[in-house]
Design a protein around this motif. Structure first.
Motif, mmCIF file in Angstrom:
data_model
loop_
_atom_site.group_PDB
_atom_site.id
_atom_site.type_symbol
_atom_site.label_atom_id
_atom_site.label_comp_id
_atom_site.label_asym_id
_atom_site.label_seq_id
_atom_site.Cartn_x
_atom_site.Cartn_y
_atom_site.Cartn_z
ATOM 1 N N LEU A 1 0.961 -1.266 0.026
ATOM 2 C CA LEU A 1 0.161 -0.105 0.061
ATOM 3 C C LEU A 1 0.880 1.121 -0.068
ATOM 4 O O LEU A 1 1.794 1.361 0.787
ATOM 5 C CB LEU A 1 -0.934 0.010 1.358
ATOM 6 N N LEU A 2 0.723 2.007 -1.056
ATOM 7 C CA LEU A 2 1.394 3.334 -1.171
ATOM 8 C C LEU A 2 0.825 4.410 -0.364
ATOM 9 O O LEU A 2 0.966 5.334 0.171
ATOM 10 C CB LEU A 2 1.631 3.692 -2.704
ATOM 11 N N GLU A 3 -0.690 4.371 -0.648
ATOM 12 C CA GLU A 3 -1.598 5.514 -0.092
ATOM 13 C C GLU A 3 -3.117 4.830 -0.326
ATOM 14 O O GLU A 3 -3.124 3.943 -0.701
ATOM 15 C CB GLU A 3 -1.665 6.790 -1.104
ATOM 16 N N ASP A 4 -4.214 5.664 0.009
ATOM 17 C CA ASP A 4 -5.356 5.243 -0.074
ATOM 18 C C ASP A 4 -5.753 4.678 -1.564
ATOM 19 O O ASP A 4 -5.668 5.414 -2.537
ATOM 20 C CB ASP A 4 -6.515 6.247 0.426
ATOM 21 N N ASN A 5 -6.229 3.438 -1.623
ATOM 22 C CA ASN A 5 -6.394 2.851 -2.744
ATOM 23 C C ASN A 5 -5.574 2.800 -3.750
ATOM 24 O O ASN A 5 -5.756 2.742 -5.080
ATOM 25 C CB ASN A 5 -7.736 3.728 -3.478
ATOM 26 N N SER B 1 11.710 6.020 -6.572
ATOM 27 C CA SER B 1 10.863 6.996 -6.025
ATOM 28 C C SER B 1 9.652 7.057 -6.440
ATOM 29 O O SER B 1 8.602 7.798 -5.754
ATOM 30 C CB SER B 1 11.651 8.314 -6.110
ATOM 31 N N ASP B 2 9.241 6.673 -7.813
ATOM 32 C CA ASP B 2 7.954 6.985 -8.248
ATOM 33 C C ASP B 2 7.841 5.648 -9.099
ATOM 34 O O ASP B 2 8.082 5.393 -10.290
ATOM 35 C CB ASP B 2 8.158 8.143 -9.402
ATOM 36 N N PHE B 3 6.634 5.018 -8.828
ATOM 37 C CA PHE B 3 6.303 3.771 -9.321
ATOM 38 C C PHE B 3 5.517 3.579 -10.663
ATOM 39 O O PHE B 3 5.356 2.635 -11.480
ATOM 40 C CB PHE B 3 5.757 2.633 -8.236
ATOM 41 N N SER B 4 5.319 5.073 -10.831
ATOM 42 C CA SER B 4 4.373 4.967 -12.322
ATOM 43 C C SER B 4 5.422 5.245 -13.292
ATOM 44 O O SER B 4 4.861 5.249 -14.526
ATOM 45 C CB SER B 4 3.424 6.365 -11.945
ATOM 46 N N GLY C 1 8.500 -2.495 -1.421
ATOM 47 C CA GLY C 1 8.285 -1.575 -0.451
ATOM 48 C C GLY C 1 7.862 -0.139 -0.860
ATOM 49 O O GLY C 1 7.919 -0.186 -2.183
ATOM 50 N N SER C 2 7.806 0.873 -0.114
ATOM 51 C CA SER C 2 7.510 2.296 -0.443
ATOM 52 C C SER C 2 8.379 2.613 -1.291
ATOM 53 O O SER C 2 8.221 3.672 -1.916
ATOM 54 C CB SER C 2 7.073 2.960 0.759
ATOM 55 N N HIS C 3 9.724 2.277 -1.274
ATOM 56 C CA HIS C 3 10.978 3.076 -1.823
ATOM 57 C C HIS C 3 11.633 2.324 -2.815
ATOM 58 O O HIS C 3 12.855 2.448 -3.078
ATOM 59 C CB HIS C 3 11.608 3.633 -0.722
ATOM 60 N N GLY C 4 11.072 0.833 -3.184
ATOM 61 C CA GLY C 4 11.959 0.167 -3.925
ATOM 62 C C GLY C 4 11.574 -1.353 -4.132
ATOM 63 O O GLY C 4 10.644 -1.966 -3.493
ATOM 64 N N LEU C 5 12.419 -2.050 -4.605
ATOM 65 C CA LEU C 5 12.351 -3.631 -4.916
ATOM 66 C C LEU C 5 13.737 -4.019 -4.284
ATOM 67 O O LEU C 5 14.938 -3.442 -4.570
ATOM 68 C CB LEU C 5 12.348 -3.849 -6.354
ATOM 69 N N VAL C 6 13.827 -5.270 -3.588
ATOM 70 C CA VAL C 6 14.786 -5.872 -3.303
ATOM 71 C C VAL C 6 14.554 -7.486 -3.747
ATOM 72 O O VAL C 6 13.581 -8.006 -3.577
ATOM 73 C CB VAL C 6 15.135 -5.810 -1.878
ATOM 74 N N PHE C 7 15.755 -7.930 -4.287
ATOM 75 C CA PHE C 7 15.660 -9.300 -4.782
ATOM 76 C C PHE C 7 16.834 -9.897 -4.730
ATOM 77 O O PHE C 7 17.948 -9.460 -4.342
ATOM 78 C CB PHE C 7 15.070 -9.518 -6.137
ATOM 79 N N VAL C 8 16.877 -11.490 -5.005
ATOM 80 C CA VAL C 8 18.064 -11.987 -5.102
ATOM 81 C C VAL C 8 18.228 -12.845 -6.440
ATOM 82 O O VAL C 8 17.145 -13.023 -6.972
ATOM 83 C CB VAL C 8 17.990 -13.190 -3.935
ATOM 84 N N ALA C 9 19.431 -13.027 -6.812
ATOM 85 C CA ALA C 9 19.516 -13.453 -8.162
ATOM 86 C C ALA C 9 20.972 -14.315 -8.146
ATOM 87 O O ALA C 9 21.966 -13.710 -7.580
ATOM 88 C CB ALA C 9 19.677 -12.508 -9.101
#
Length: 717
Positions: free
Chosen positions: A121-125, A253-256, A224-232
């Motif tokens: 969840l980033l913000e409502d809806n 910073s902006d998922f859009s 999360g609200s500020h990015g992606l974390v993953f393993v490879a």
């Protein structure tokens, strides 16, 4: 199942509903889950998504749409699920949980098979939306249904992998796809609906693959609200000969925005093995993950790391560090999740035949104390912290296939749902299960074992022994449910089942696990032999003159090894499922780092250690009746191993049988195949200890088993 089974049989095991881990809403008052059931009468599988009302204990159908999966809460009323679309596409459907059939709609379509949904969840809806799907070499969505088929069937390789687990490797790779799913505020639009944005391949152009095949899933990445974390897997090392898996961060910073920054590698100096289980803190500013020290050793100890500030990925804290590098905590965590307030990590780790839940403060680093045990009942599979500080827990046990618990801040455990009513629906009870131990072969060690007795057990009677050896070899028999090797199925045939965890087993300290290296037929075999003697001397209700032994994978290797050793003469029959016959044959395996580690080098540089524990070197001693099972899609241990063992038995004149499946891998997963597997195995061992043939008793219970019995007779020709 609505009534108690008269007897726990393979049919009951395989046709019983299988419930997933629960997905609670924010306060834990309602729980989403999937449940699937196989009908042997109809030869078909049905699946449902359901919701459990914790207060009333009533479960309601959400949808029985074929292929619907992965339910997630959007709010207390609306949920998101995945469903199959046309030509291999995936539908993202949204609807109200209490009226899903009439309210659902397509929020988006992903033009390929996709899975492993994660929402944040980033913000409502408005949510960050992540999913995994295969990508073509160009980084675009890959859909095998719509991709033109080549005119030639040839496959051409210039490096490893050639094949992995049960598939041949192609140029297409797993990838993580990101976007948003949102809706206008209900007050500003009378028909506000969620809509999925365009998705972007977060790994495009990186040369990385995540989740890591063959078993990686949602545990290999987090949003999360500020990015992606993953393993490879490390792109500079061959994955067939190395286990090194790195952690990567993608600050967002902006998922859009459809163009994402390149992944940043998180360096953990001195840790060259596999990393896994990356998770963001609730505010998205920190991340935690697990990592191993040794490259090439897939069962090295996982240790805990925290990135205090994801904007500074070079700052990594080794939470329970020690001067020798082994870590202060002698457990190997398998997964973690943050508490809602971000002040603690909840950790799952094996301990003495169980998967337990621990808590570790995350706001006091370095940690001043070891993780605190919260729950050690059964085998916990999933954990969800709730907004009020409680913890929702999904687990199973040796007698119960699905249990949901709530644990409060004072560690009071409340069972809110037992799908099999604590085993009673299967005709099982906890009194059938006990634990024993005996001195191990190595100085100062104890071998722990589970004992499962028949539900009709009478201590004044004697029962044949079924000695079950687990695979791995770095694995363990746990207090957990299984649909493949379920000790209770054997117990209900009339056996006392003993499941030992010898040298090499996990959950008894890392030194005990590591000690199997270079000792495959040594310390573990001695532990098993000492266990047989201990059972003979200390369990008067066990008839060791009527003993059988069974095992799969490493357990299958151990059956072949036992067959050539003195212990083999103490059993009436043996069963090998996908076991090693010849050590040199392991060069045909896909993950070559495994034998290279276990036998301390390559075949050409350390042939002596490879051959030391080779079962084929002792085939002149093979004499005990032996059932061999091996499937054609097993690329970890190729079918040549099973054929070689069966051929040897036949040429030597040893009573033997072979069962093989052309459409199964290292495991037998299809229900009809699994029923045949159980019938052949139980008939084989029962016949050799004087118990009724299972195929005949099942015919009396259900005339429909006649066809199966005929099929078995044909297979024996």
């Amino acid at each position: 199942m609505t009534v108690r089974a008269r007897k726990f049989t393979p049919e009951v095991l395989l046709s019983a509903p299988r419930r997933s881990a629960g997905v609670p809403n924010a306060d834990g008052s309602r729980v989403l889950y999937t449940v699937s059931t196989y009908s042997f009468a109809e030869h078909s599988k049905t699946s449902e998504i359901r919701v459990l009302d914790v207060g009333t204990q009533r479960s309601a159908l959400v949808t029985d749409l074929e292929g619907a999966s992965e339910p997630n809460w959007l709010d207390d009323g609306h949920i998101l699920i995945l469903a199959p679309g046309h030509d291999g596409a995936t539908l993202v459907k949204v609807g109200h949980v209490d009226n899903f059939k009439n309210s659902c709609y397509n929020a988006g379509i992903i033009e390929a098979p996709a899975s492993n949904v994660k929402l944040h969840l980033l913000e409502d809806n408005k949510f960050v939306f992540a999913i995994t799907a295969q990508a073509s070499p160009e980084g675009e969505l890959y859909n095998p249904e719509t991709t033109p088929k080549p005119h030639s069937s040839g496959r051409f390789y210039t490096s490893l992998f050639v094949r992995h687990w049960d598939v041949y490797v192609t140029p297409n790779r797993n990838a993580i796809w990101l976007g948003t799913i949102s809706r206008p505020s209900p007050g500003t639009h009378s028909h506000a609906r969620y809509k999925l944005s365009a998705l972007v391949n977060a790994l495009k152009g990186s040369g990385l693959e995540s989740p890591v095949p063959p078993f990686g899933g949602s545990d290999h990445f987090d949003i999360g609200s500020h990015g992606l974390v993953f393993v490879a897997k490390d792109p500079d090392l061959n994955p067939a000969t190395h286990t090194k898996v790195n952690v990567y961060l993608v600050p967002i910073s902006d998922f859009s925005v459809l163009r994402l920054p390149k992944p940043k590698k998180v360096d953990v100096y001195g840790f060259e093995g596999a990393s896994t289980a990356p998770v963001f803190s609730p505010n998205g500013k920190q991340a935690a993950f697990l990592s191993m020290r040794q490259d090439g050793y897939e069962s090295d100890k996982n240790q805990i790391f925290i990135i205090p500030d994801i904007q500074r990925p070079s700052w990594v804290i080794h939470v329970l560090a020690s001067e020798d590098g082994k870590g202060k905590w002698d457990h190997s965590p398998q997964s973690m999740v943050w508490s809602v307030d971000g002040k603690a990590l909840y950790i799952l780790a094996e301990e003495k035949g169980r998967v337990c839940l621990y808590s570790l403060p995350s706001n006091v680093l370095p940690a001043a104390s070891l993780p605190e045990l919260i729950m050690n009942s059964g085998a916990i599979s999933d954990v969800h912290p709730l907004h009020n500080g409680d913890i929702f827990i999904s687990s199973s046990s040796l007698i119960d296939n699905s249990i949901y618990h709530i644990t409060d801040r004072n560690q009071n455990h409340t069972m809110i749902s037992s799908f099999s009513r604590d085993g009673s629906m299967f005709g099982l009870s906890r009194k059938q299960v006990s634990e024993i131990s005996w001195p191990g072969a190595a100085k100062g060690t104890q071998v722990h074992a589970w004992v499962v007795k028949p539900s009709t057990f009478n201590e004044k009677e004697k029962y044949p022994l079924a000695y079950l050896i687990h695979g791995g070899p770095q694995g363990a028999w746990l207090d957990s449910w299984s649909t493949r090797w379920n000790p209770a199925v054997f117990a209900e045939q009339g056996y006392v089942v003993v499941c030992p965890n010898p040298t090499g087993s996990t959950g008894y300290g890392q030194d005990f696990t590591d000690a199997i290296q270079g000792q495959w037929g040594g310390l573990p075999y001695q532990d098993i032999a000492k266990g047989f003697d201990w059972i003979e001397e200390n369990l008067p209700y066990v008839d060791t003159d009527r003993a059988v032994a069974l095992g799969a994978s490493y357990g299958g290797y151990m059956m072949n090894w036992i067959q050539g050793q003195p212990l083999g003469r103490k059993f009436k029959a043996l069963v090998t499922h996908d076991g090693v016959f010849s050590m040199a044959g392991q060069m045909a395996s896909e993950e070559l780092y495994f034998p290279f580690h276990e036998f301390k080098g390559t075949l050409w540089n350390n042939r002596e250690d490879w051959m030391k524990w080779d079962p084929s070197a002792y085939t002149k001693n093979w004499a005990t009746p032996h059932l061999i099972i091996h499937s054609e899609l097993d690329y970890r241990l190729t079918i040549a191993e099973g054929l070689a063992a069966f051929n040897t038995l036949q040429v030597r004149g040893v009573e033997s049988q072979l069962l093989t499946f052309p459409d199964e891998n290292h495991w037998v997963l299809k229900p009809e195949n699994s029923l045949l597997w159980h019938t052949v195995v139980l008939d084989w061992i029962n016949d050799h200890v004087g118990l009724p043939l299972y195929s005949k008793t099942s015919q009396k219970q259900d005339v429909k088993q006649q066809a199966l019995a005929n099929e078995i007779r044909e297979l024996r020709i």
